[in-house]
Write an enzyme that holds these catalytic residues in place. Sequence first.
Site, PDB file in Angstrom:
ATOM      1  N   HIS A  56       0.878  -1.172   0.000  1.00 14.69           N
ATOM      2  CA  HIS A  56       0.000   0.000   0.000  1.00 14.69           C
ATOM      3  C   HIS A  56       0.911   1.217   0.000  1.00 14.69           C
ATOM      4  O   HIS A  56       2.012   1.166   0.556  1.00 14.69           O
ATOM      5  CB  HIS A  56      -0.825   0.086   1.285  1.00 14.69           C
ATOM      6  N   ASP A  59       2.300   1.747   3.410  1.00 15.09           N
ATOM      7  CA  ASP A  59       3.229   0.757   3.985  1.00 15.09           C
ATOM      8  C   ASP A  59       4.652   1.263   3.794  1.00 15.09           C
ATOM      9  O   ASP A  59       5.565   0.900   4.534  1.00 15.09           O
ATOM     10  CB  ASP A  59       3.137  -0.600   3.274  1.00 15.09           C
ATOM     11  N   MET A  90       2.713  -5.795  -7.680  1.00 17.08           N
ATOM     12  CA  MET A  90       1.379  -5.242  -7.377  1.00 17.08           C
ATOM     13  C   MET A  90       1.497  -4.112  -6.356  1.00 17.08           C
ATOM     14  O   MET A  90       2.326  -4.171  -5.454  1.00 17.08           O
ATOM     15  CB  MET A  90       0.496  -6.370  -6.819  1.00 17.08           C
ATOM     16  N   GLU A 183     -10.862  -6.577  -5.219  1.00 15.43           N
ATOM     17  CA  GLU A 183     -10.885  -7.610  -4.171  1.00 15.43           C
ATOM     18  C   GLU A 183     -12.162  -7.493  -3.343  1.00 15.43           C
ATOM     19  O   GLU A 183     -12.473  -6.439  -2.801  1.00 15.43           O
ATOM     20  CB  GLU A 183      -9.651  -7.444  -3.271  1.00 15.43           C
ATOM     21  N   LYS A 185     -14.863  -8.719  -0.208  1.00 13.36           N
ATOM     22  CA  LYS A 185     -14.901  -9.237   1.166  1.00 13.36           C
ATOM     23  C   LYS A 185     -16.311  -8.994   1.692  1.00 13.36           C
ATOM     24  O   LYS A 185     -16.880  -7.933   1.439  1.00 13.36           O
ATOM     25  CB  LYS A 185     -13.862  -8.499   2.025  1.00 13.36           C
ATOM     26  N   GLU A 219      -9.462 -13.392  -2.508  1.00 14.58           N
ATOM     27  CA  GLU A 219      -8.697 -13.838  -1.337  1.00 14.58           C
ATOM     28  C   GLU A 219      -9.380 -15.050  -0.719  1.00 14.58           C
ATOM     29  O   GLU A 219     -10.588 -15.034  -0.461  1.00 14.58           O
ATOM     30  CB  GLU A 219      -8.585 -12.711  -0.303  1.00 14.58           C
ATOM     31  N   HIS A 222     -11.536 -14.419   2.416  1.00 15.44           N
ATOM     32  CA  HIS A 222     -12.746 -13.609   2.226  1.00 15.44           C
ATOM     33  C   HIS A 222     -13.892 -14.438   1.663  1.00 15.44           C
ATOM     34  O   HIS A 222     -15.044 -14.268   2.063  1.00 15.44           O
ATOM     35  CB  HIS A 222     -12.440 -12.421   1.310  1.00 15.44           C
ATOM     36  N   ASP A 247      -4.911 -13.587  -3.642  1.00 14.09           N
ATOM     37  CA  ASP A 247      -4.441 -13.464  -2.255  1.00 14.09           C
ATOM     38  C   ASP A 247      -4.587 -14.820  -1.567  1.00 14.09           C
ATOM     39  O   ASP A 247      -5.701 -15.254  -1.251  1.00 14.09           O
ATOM     40  CB  ASP A 247      -5.259 -12.407  -1.497  1.00 14.09           C
ATOM     41  N   ASP A 257     -11.945 -12.383   9.728  1.00 15.67           N
ATOM     42  CA  ASP A 257     -10.914 -12.595   8.707  1.00 15.67           C
ATOM     43  C   ASP A 257      -9.603 -13.000   9.384  1.00 15.67           C
ATOM     44  O   ASP A 257      -8.909 -12.166   9.953  1.00 15.67           O
ATOM     45  CB  ASP A 257     -10.739 -11.271   7.942  1.00 15.67           C
ATOM     46  N   ASP A 259      -6.800 -14.590   8.093  1.00 16.35           N
ATOM     47  CA  ASP A 259      -5.527 -14.437   7.357  1.00 16.35           C
ATOM     48  C   ASP A 259      -4.466 -15.426   7.850  1.00 16.35           C
ATOM     49  O   ASP A 259      -3.323 -15.054   8.128  1.00 16.35           O
ATOM     50  CB  ASP A 259      -5.003 -12.995   7.472  1.00 16.35           C
ATOM     51  N   ASP A 289      -1.390 -13.128   1.375  1.00 14.67           N
ATOM     52  CA  ASP A 289      -1.942 -12.023   2.153  1.00 14.67           C
ATOM     53  C   ASP A 289      -2.382 -12.596   3.493  1.00 14.67           C
ATOM     54  O   ASP A 289      -3.547 -12.930   3.700  1.00 14.67           O
ATOM     55  CB  ASP A 289      -3.126 -11.379   1.416  1.00 14.67           C
TER      56      ASP A 289
HETATM   57  C1  GLT Z   1      -5.787  -5.608   4.147  1.00 16.50           C
HETATM   58  C2  GLT Z   1      -6.854  -6.563   3.714  1.00 16.50           C
HETATM   59  C3  GLT Z   1      -6.433  -7.377   2.563  1.00 16.50           C
HETATM   60  C4  GLT Z   1      -6.229  -6.589   1.315  1.00 16.50           C
HETATM   61  C5  GLT Z   1      -5.109  -5.640   1.417  1.00 16.50           C
HETATM   62  C6  GLT Z   1      -5.071  -4.794   0.174  1.00 16.50           C
HETATM   63  S1  GLT Z   1      -5.135  -4.725   2.843  1.00 16.50           S
HETATM   64  O1  GLT Z   1      -4.740  -6.295   4.761  1.00 16.50           O
HETATM   65  O2  GLT Z   1      -7.185  -7.397   4.825  1.00 16.50           O
HETATM   66  O3  GLT Z   1      -7.298  -8.423   2.317  1.00 16.50           O
HETATM   67  O4  GLT Z   1      -5.870  -7.488   0.298  1.00 16.50           O
HETATM   68  O5  GLT Z   1      -5.634  -3.551   0.353  1.00 16.50           O
HETATM   69 MN    MN Z   2      -8.036 -11.188   4.690  1.00 15.12          MN
HETATM   70 MN    MN Z   3      -6.420  -9.554   0.637  1.00 15.99          MN
END
Ligand code: GLT
Ligand code: MN
Ligand code: MN
Length: 386
Positions: A56, A59, A90, A183, A185, A219, A222, A247, A257, A259, A289
């Site tokens: 980002h 970041d 990216m 993306e 979610k 992702e 998500h 992702d 979420d 991750d 991600d």
């Molecule tokens: C954030 C989010 C991710 C996105 C990123 C891109 S930022 O961490 O949870 O799923 O991919 O903006």
């Molecule tokens: Mn996520």
């Molecule tokens: Mn993501």
Amino acid sequence: MPDPYAPKKSDKFTFGLWTVGNPGRDPFGDPVREPMAPTYIVKMLSQLGAYGVNLHDNDLVPFGASAAERDRIVREFKAALSDHGMKVPMATTNLFGHPVFKDGAFTANDPKVRAFAVQKTMRSIDLGMELGARIYVMWGGREGVEADACRDAREAIKRYRDCVNFLCDYVRDQKYDVRFALEAKPNEPRSDLYLPTTGHMLAFIETLDHPEMVGVNPEVAHEQMSGLNFHHGIAQAIDAGKLFHIDLNDQKPGRYDQDLRFGSESLKGMFFLVKLLEESGYDGPRHFDSHAYRTEDEAGVWAFAHGSMRTYNIFKDKARRFAADTEIQALLKEAGASNGDGLGAYSREKGKQLKDTTFDVDALARKGLAYEHLDQLVVDLLLGAR
Ligand code: GLT
Ligand code: MN
Ligand code: MN
């Protein structure tokens, strides 16, 4: 003996700066790890065999940094990339962290907030281009609601579209060689997010002025939050020519979420995902991600990063074994897995013929398909018993 699953640059593994750089803060607790400099992250990931890093705008360049500060940071970061042979395939914009985005960015009710979000994205695209990115992700983290009374959801979609159209025209005007990847979610951090799944995104893209410039960045976590089969969604995106980026991570169904490290929860689902990506000829980055557990120190972060890539390569090897396994392949043949014989195009004569055909429906219905046996062979393969 060298590790056959060791990550290599040619595997095209990438990590967001925000992923390995995640300090372990959560809604209930403070950070547990020190921040790491982006240049240090570049060095460490390169040593682990990664191909590149994604970021980002904030970041790398803190929100509100002066032009001189920005230029110095970018110069040093570019030097680190070239010293360690790392790419930035990216880039993306943080449109969710600052309080100004509390009501959304592209969909916020205040037109000044929407304009600021587009301005921030234009500047962030410029930064991405300077670093060589060819994919620009848009994740609308705050594009949603708690109180549905605050706006008509159709108006939100229209505002979203206007902003994406504006940015497509900006990129065309600048003659930037970049494509957008949207993306989805379903929720978090908002109670509900607009355009909640990859399927919603695919339909939305067709309503844009330049749909050819825009694809998706699905992702794992998500889609699994929505209870969906991730690899089916990916298959549809590939079929539509829209899988521009991905992702990778993992997730228990029905949670926030998480991750989690790629492949750490849904072994079978992630096996079929890797099999699909590899067999489809997808040649984009394999981007992780996700982040290390909050229990970890820095060593745990690198163990997490290494594990993510290694697991992908193990699944890749399992996919090769699946294709080479004579018993599995014989079962698939018997089941007609690749039998694509269809009716072909309609003609009046063919339609009439079909209507007049007699099918032995009972015989068709009686036939066992042996999917239990097939599935067990996959389980044996994944558990190393085959
Ligand atoms: C954030 C989010 C991710 C996105 C990123 C891109 S930022 O961490 O949870 O799923 O991919 O903006
Ligand atoms: Mn996520
Ligand atoms: Mn993501």
